[in-house]
Enzyme design. Structure first.
Site, PDB file in Angstrom:
ATOM      1  N   TYR A  62      -2.146   0.189  10.657  1.00 16.79           N
ATOM      2  CA  TYR A  62      -2.168  -0.706   9.224  1.00 16.79           C
ATOM      3  C   TYR A  62      -0.952  -0.279   8.589  1.00 16.79           C
ATOM      4  O   TYR A  62      -0.357  -1.038   7.784  1.00 16.79           O
ATOM      5  CB  TYR A  62      -3.547   0.167   8.496  1.00 16.79           C
ATOM      6  CG  TYR A  62      -3.532  -0.176   6.935  1.00 16.79           C
ATOM      7  CD1 TYR A  62      -4.288  -1.676   6.855  1.00 16.79           C
ATOM      8  CD2 TYR A  62      -3.467   0.701   6.052  1.00 16.79           C
ATOM      9  CE1 TYR A  62      -3.878  -2.062   5.426  1.00 16.79           C
ATOM     10  CE2 TYR A  62      -3.271   0.205   4.778  1.00 16.79           C
ATOM     11  CZ  TYR A  62      -3.816  -1.028   4.521  1.00 16.79           C
ATOM     12  OH  TYR A  62      -3.880  -1.282   3.196  1.00 16.79           O
ATOM     13  N   THR A 117       0.906  -1.354   0.075  1.00 12.60           N
ATOM     14  CA  THR A 117       0.020   0.161  -0.056  1.00 12.60           C
ATOM     15  C   THR A 117       0.837   1.148   0.017  1.00 12.60           C
ATOM     16  O   THR A 117       1.817   1.371   0.778  1.00 12.60           O
ATOM     17  CB  THR A 117      -1.092   0.003   1.192  1.00 12.60           C
ATOM     18  OG1 THR A 117      -1.541   1.191   1.293  1.00 12.60           O
ATOM     19  CG2 THR A 117      -0.186  -0.144   2.531  1.00 12.60           C
TER      20      THR A 117
END
Length: 667
Positions: free
Chosen positions: A483, A440
């Site tokens: 995250y 990501t």
């Protein structure tokens, strides 16, 4: 005809809200019955009678209620504990008489005690031949019958046909309309070693009952499966199996997981299996079983468990996709299968709606698709999944920043440890199996050091090179939010396994991917989420000022990048490298611009409300994709406006019924 079933759920005094939540959930799941305890010991405590005056009628208004009446008040117990026999055995029948008088209009059956061969429920050390138990329960059963109700004998756990036969020889069964059976195949090791299947054990039970009371029914008063190993499909499979058992009723234990601070029994805490028996977790979030029951009923549970049969169908060097039922995974699987490859699809089906993607793939490609419903945290399952792999696309993971902030431990276990499980499974093959990891742009942090200025519709970087090309892979890593940390750790492990173990691995640090088969939410998949809300005639919440910029990429372009990168890995190129993947500067667009384009497509403006900024949100991220293009010859082909129209058309056709017909979906 769908078989009726019920749940087991214990409630504690004062849990009014939990009762309402559980009733709503169980109703939505299609439950007809509820088995709950009415503790004799608890009833005599201050305020408990008033609690039961509310609880019992409230439950009975929604479901057919079976109260399990057990636990001796310590002041009346021969041991001073709730599991001890009462000093006056008739006092148990006296209490039941009181219950029938006070609440008898709320039920037709009464269960007499719970797990009498379990030391924690009945202290058989004082009653080795069960004479006290038989006198107590037999007398109570006779009185229940005399008063016009029906008695259910509490189920032993584990099942013991000799104990049940003893109940028959002493006349207890003759007074009972039903006898309970408890069985948890697959959860308790002690039971698994002797478990012979529903037909065998209930056949034994039927033979005993036929000798003593042929009219006595078999009720499975407790069965269930703990998801402590995160194997939610197995729980659904065990539920489907229990529904086929030859019993007149089945009660599934239970509706909701126990919170970790709650003692299981008389102040005792047990191993984790006791705390993960629910169809929903302790926070009320549905597991696979709870979600399927609530959305598709028993038929949905049967269909999914039948589709994902036990064991892994072996293919000759298949492609393996973790997260293969998800948005990108299902599109990637479709492309690989259409190209003639065998695909092992690994997914835990935890995201609502992804089972539709699995069905779609199975309908299109049949036996060349091999579903394996498993969780990344299951080390053994991951090793099994990749054992024969020709290639691995690791897309599964926890995907939301907000969720990671709420539960950082689970986020780490899924994203970091789960990725390590996949890598170790690959290493155990002894073969150089190529793997691509879906990372990501959050590994670059909040990008707070970027010089930015706010335009009318979007934030703009002051550095003209970034404005022209976006952010390149030489950008320093700066993990932000749990995250970002968990994905960043996984990102680095994947790259290191190329160096340390010679596994041909590469990483794609993705920006915003969108397109068909996406189930967008407020926390993840924002482009689809905006469209779903707008098509349904609902407003959209924007966090921050809406000028945040992302380079959106259509999923067909993302799939093309994965396939090209895998081919390069197979040819011995690009191992150990990370690439940014997004739509690039040509597809850089702000949230405001996307909302305006959605309004144009639908022919009406989208109502927008504004909320505070969310932690870790980047003002600007646009991927510089030049390194990826140079390495594998890839370019994004679908412009963001055309891609948005494509997704809107797919959603309107397959997912969302528009609140009112738009003038037209303007291409």
């Amino acid at each position: 005809m769908t078989r009726a079933f019920g749940f087991v759920e214990w409630f504690r005094p004062g849990e009014h809200d939990r009762v309402e939540e559980a009733l709503a959930g169980m109703r939505a799941a299609g439950a007809s019955y509820l088995r709950t305890h009415l503790s004799w010991a608890e009833y005599l405590s201050p305020g408990s009678a008033e609690w039961h005056d509310w609880l019992i009628p409230r439950l009975a208004r929604e479901v057919e209620l079976l109260p399990c009446i057990h636990y001796t008040p310590p002041s009346l117990s021969r041991t001073g504990r709730c599991s001890g026999p009462p000093r006056e055995l008739q006092s148990y029948a006296d209490f039941i008489d009181h219950v029938l008088t006070r609440y008898g209009t709320c039920f037709s059956h009464v269960e007499l005690w719970n797990e009498p061969n379990n030391l924690l429920d009945w202290d058989w050390r004082l009653d080795g031949d069960f004479l006290l138990f038989c006198e107590m329960v037999g007398g109570a059963a006779w009185w229940v019958r005399e008063r016009g109700w029906k008695a259910v004998l509490g189920g032993p756990c584990p099942f013991d046909p000799l104990w049940l036969d003893l109940m028959g020889e002493r006349g207890v069964l003759a007074q009972c309309a039903a006898a309970g059976f408890h069985g948890f195949p697959g959860t308790w090791d002690s039971e698994e070693g002797s478990w012979g299947g529903w037909d065998l054990h209930l056949g034994e039970m039927r033979a005993v009952l036929d000798r003593h009371n042929p009219d006595c029914e078999i009720w499975i008063t407790e069965t269930g499966y703990s998801t402590w190993r995160n194997d939610e499909l197995e729980q659904a499979r065990r539920f489907a199996g229990a529904l086929k058992a030859p019993a007149e009723r089945i009660y599934w234990y239970g509706w909701r997981d126990l919170p970790r601070h709650v003692p299981v029994q008389e102040g005792l805490w047990f191993d984790p299996r006791h705390y993960h028996l629910g169809a929903v977790d302790a926070a009320g979030r549905p597991k696979l079983l709870g979600r399927l029951l609530s959305t598709e009923g028993v038929a949905g549970v049967t269909a999914i468990t039948g589709l994902c049969s036990p064991g892994l169908a072996r293919a000759a060097r298949p492609a393996v996709i973790t997260g293969g039922s998800g948005f990108i995974g299902s599109n990637l699987a479709d492309a690989l299968l259409a190209d003639g490859q065998e695909v092992i699809l690994v997914d835990n089906l935890s995201r609502p709606g992804v089972e539709d993607n699995l069905r779609w793939l199975k309908e299109r490609h049949g036996d060349r698709l091999h579903p394996m419903i498993a969780d990344l945290r299951d080390e053994t399952a991951m090793a099994e999944a990749v054992r024969d792999a020709a290639s691995v696309y690791h897309l599964a993971g926890q995907t939301a920043v907000t969720t990671s902030l709420q539960d950082p431990v689970a986020d780490f276990e899924v994203n970091a440890r789960g990725t390590l499980n996949v890598l170790e499974g690959i290493r155990a093959t002894g073969r150089p199996v190529p793997v691509i990891f879906a990372s990501t742009n959050k590994v670059y942090g909040a990008l707070e050091d970027l010089g930015m200025r706010a335009g009318d519709e979007r934030h703009v970087p002051e550095d003209p090179r970034i404005l022209r090309h976006g952010l390149a892979e030489d950008r320093p890593l700066d993990f932000s939010t749990p995250y970002g940390c968990s994905k960043g750790v996984a990102d680095q492990y994947v790259l290191d396994y190329a160096k340390s173990y010679g596994i041909p691995s590469a990483v794609l640090r993705m920006s915003c991917i969108y397109g068909p088969r996406q189930f967008g939410t407020e926390d993840q998949g924002w482009v689809a989420h905006f469209l779903i809300r707008a098509l349904g005639g609902e407003g959209v919440s924007v966090y921050g000022d809406g000028r945040q910029v992302r380079d959106v990429l259509h999923v067909s372009d993302a799939v093309a990048a994965y396939l090209r990168l895998m081919k390069a890995l197979e040819q011995g190129h690009v191992a150990g490298r990370a690439f940014n993947l997004g739509g690039g500067a040509a597809n850089a667009v702000s949230l405001r611009q996307v909302l305006a384009e959605i309004g144009r497509l639908l022919g009406r403006p989208v109502p927008v409300t504004q909320d505070d900024w969310r932690q870790g949100d980047q003002l600007y991220f646009v991927a510089d994709t030049r390194a990826l293009s140079a390495a594998i010859g890839w370019q994004a082909k679908i412009g963001w406006r055309a891609g948005l129209a494509d997704l809107a058309e797919w959603l309107a056709t397959h997912r969302v019924r528009p609140a009112r017909e738009p003038e037209r979906l303007r291409a």
